[in-house]
Motif scaffolding. Structure first.
Motif, PDB file in Angstrom:
ATOM      1  N   GLY A  13      -5.304  -3.472  -5.074  1.00  0.00           N
ATOM      2  CA  GLY A  13      -4.812  -2.537  -6.063  1.00  0.00           C
ATOM      3  C   GLY A  13      -4.507  -1.132  -5.577  1.00  0.00           C
ATOM      4  N   THR A  14      -4.618  -0.900  -4.281  1.00  0.00           N
ATOM      5  CA  THR A  14      -4.406   0.466  -3.823  1.00  0.00           C
ATOM      6  C   THR A  14      -2.951   0.763  -3.490  1.00  0.00           C
ATOM      7  OG1 THR A  14      -4.920  -0.219  -1.576  1.00  0.00           O
ATOM      8  CG2 THR A  14      -6.700   0.726  -2.881  1.00  0.00           C
ATOM      9  N   LEU A  15      -2.273  -0.190  -2.907  1.00  0.00           N
ATOM     10  CA  LEU A  15      -0.944   0.095  -2.406  1.00  0.00           C
ATOM     11  C   LEU A  15       0.028  -1.040  -2.661  1.00  0.00           C
ATOM     12  CD1 LEU A  15      -1.268   1.763   1.089  1.00  0.00           C
ATOM     13  CD2 LEU A  15      -0.322   2.693  -0.995  1.00  0.00           C
ATOM     14  N   PRO A  16       0.596  -1.129  -3.822  1.00  0.00           N
ATOM     15  CA  PRO A  16       1.500  -2.228  -4.131  1.00  0.00           C
ATOM     16  C   PRO A  16       2.744  -2.230  -3.248  1.00  0.00           C
ATOM     17  CG  PRO A  16       0.953  -0.938  -6.095  1.00  0.00           C
ATOM     18  CD  PRO A  16       0.469  -0.183  -4.912  1.00  0.00           C
ATOM     19  N   GLU A  17       3.275  -1.054  -2.905  1.00  0.00           N
ATOM     20  CA  GLU A  17       4.557  -1.030  -2.206  1.00  0.00           C
ATOM     21  C   GLU A  17       4.445  -0.680  -0.724  1.00  0.00           C
ATOM     22  OE1 GLU A  17       5.009   1.828  -5.420  1.00  0.00           O
ATOM     23  OE2 GLU A  17       3.113   1.276  -4.540  1.00  0.00           O
ATOM     24  N   ALA A  18       3.781   0.399  -0.421  1.00  0.00           N
ATOM     25  CA  ALA A  18       3.715   0.816   0.979  1.00  0.00           C
ATOM     26  C   ALA A  18       2.643   0.007   1.712  1.00  0.00           C
ATOM     27  CB  ALA A  18       3.400   2.303   1.076  1.00  0.00           C
ATOM     28  N   THR A  19       3.043  -0.807   2.658  1.00  0.00           N
ATOM     29  CA  THR A  19       2.071  -1.594   3.402  1.00  0.00           C
ATOM     30  C   THR A  19       1.387  -0.718   4.436  1.00  0.00           C
ATOM     31  OG1 THR A  19       3.566  -2.217   5.177  1.00  0.00           O
ATOM     32  CG2 THR A  19       3.615  -3.550   3.194  1.00  0.00           C
ATOM     33  N   ASP A  20       0.305  -1.230   4.980  1.00  0.00           N
ATOM     34  CA  ASP A  20      -0.384  -0.514   6.047  1.00  0.00           C
ATOM     35  C   ASP A  20       0.567  -0.199   7.183  1.00  0.00           C
ATOM     36  OD1 ASP A  20      -2.842  -0.442   4.845  1.00  0.00           O
ATOM     37  OD2 ASP A  20      -3.506  -2.334   5.708  1.00  0.00           O
ATOM     38  N   ALA A  21       1.329  -1.214   7.565  1.00  0.00           N
ATOM     39  CA  ALA A  21       2.231  -1.042   8.709  1.00  0.00           C
ATOM     40  C   ALA A  21       3.211   0.095   8.474  1.00  0.00           C
ATOM     41  CB  ALA A  21       2.977  -2.333   8.999  1.00  0.00           C
ATOM     42  N   ASP A  22       3.723   0.197   7.274  1.00  0.00           N
ATOM     43  CA  ASP A  22       4.636   1.286   6.952  1.00  0.00           C
ATOM     44  C   ASP A  22       3.984   2.632   7.222  1.00  0.00           C
ATOM     45  OD1 ASP A  22       6.684  -0.332   6.139  1.00  0.00           O
ATOM     46  OD2 ASP A  22       6.100  -0.333   4.030  1.00  0.00           O
ATOM     47  N   ARG A  23       2.760   2.770   6.743  1.00  0.00           N
ATOM     48  CA  ARG A  23       2.067   4.053   6.907  1.00  0.00           C
ATOM     49  C   ARG A  23       1.849   4.381   8.375  1.00  0.00           C
ATOM     50  NH1 ARG A  23      -2.582   2.458   3.356  1.00  0.00           N
ATOM     51  NH2 ARG A  23      -3.585   2.859   5.327  1.00  0.00           N
ATOM     52  N   PHE A  24       1.419   3.406   9.137  1.00  0.00           N
ATOM     53  CA  PHE A  24       1.165   3.666  10.558  1.00  0.00           C
ATOM     54  C   PHE A  24       2.456   3.939  11.307  1.00  0.00           C
ATOM     55  CE2 PHE A  24      -2.819   1.253   9.600  1.00  0.00           C
ATOM     56  CZ  PHE A  24      -3.694   2.273   9.908  1.00  0.00           C
TER      57      PHE A  24
END
Lengths: 151, 151
Positions: A13-24
DNA sequence: ACGGAAATGTAGCCCGTGCTATATTTCCAA
DNA sequence: TTGGAAATATAGCACGGGCTACATTTCCGT
């Protein structure tokens, strides 16, 4: 252990759209431009103070050796952010100056916000040096709104 | 042009003690540990979710290729942050787990503060990925105090 | 139980960002 | 005006952190 077909981040429930990979990936991209931002900002400062930015001064302010500064300036040149002639000072192009202005504004805003939430000025100045590069436009706007709202 | 003997930062009144070079040197030092922090945090997450952290999953979450993740794990191993056997999962040492805990706490705090000052949650999450590494203990304490004081 | 797919490991490349050592150029002062 | 000090440039090294290509190992389904 079959998580291959799971939608990323489903269930927490924290990040529906931005995946971890996107952030990194985003963070890595920023890291690669941070150095350019530091240099353009510094060159702007030195130019204002002394009329030109010299390699030695750039190196001293950044805490690196002259060859390191020189090599970085070559990269800045390649990117069209500065112009320079051998054995002469370094000067920002319009693009470089624009970057410097943006970086400086962001830096000031970050410092102001940190101080506004109670961070001691020295720590704010120190931490802002790293933080500033990672603050998005959206966050910057929020900072402005917050600071305006306080008085 | 004789600024060689000027005390650094004299005259602008912003930073009597911490010189520019100090700040930049500090930022560079942090940059070199940021990757370790990202990896330990991620390995902790994966271990909790799946019982182990596998190279493929680490790579996918970070948005890099397997060889890149593998090489990074070798460095983590060299630093005593993880243990691993060939073709097996990666596990945190006590030092690695401690780093992961600290990083995670910092991350949460940064996100909370950003949201508290009005940053949209998605942007807060995105920006925190880069910001978190640069937040000093002093600043962290200030964030805590600020958040506590709000309710 | 075994064969192929998936995971992992390794080699080797590129480029960035730091360094030291050394050459070259500029510039100031005697 | 010229010699030496300071500034700048360049060469070459190390390592980080990304990649592709390929080798090896594990593991699962038939």
């Amino acid at each position: 252990m079959s998580r291959d077909d799971l939608p990323p981040e489903a269930g927490d429930g924290t990040l529906p759209e931005a995946t971890d990979a996107d952030r990194f990936t985003n963070a890595r991209a920023i890291r690669s431009t941070a150095l350019f931002e530091d240099y353009t900002e510094l060159i702007a400062d030195l130019t204002e103070e002394f009329g030109e930015a010299r390699i030695t001064d750039i190196a001293r302010r950044l805490g690196v050796t002259h060859p390191t500064a020189n090599k970085a300036v070559l990269r800045l040149k390649r990117e069209g952010l500065v112009i320079s002639r051998p054995y002469r000072g370094v000067f920002l192009t319009e693009a470089g100056a624009a970057m410097a202005r943006q970086v400086k504004a962001r830096h000031r805003l970050v410092v102001r916000l940190l101080i506004a939430v109670g961070v001691p000025p020295e720590a704010a100045e120190m931490d802002a040096e790293g933080i500033e590069h990672y603050v998005s436009e959206t966050t910057l706007k929020a900072f402005e709104t917050y600071l305006d709202g306080r008085q």
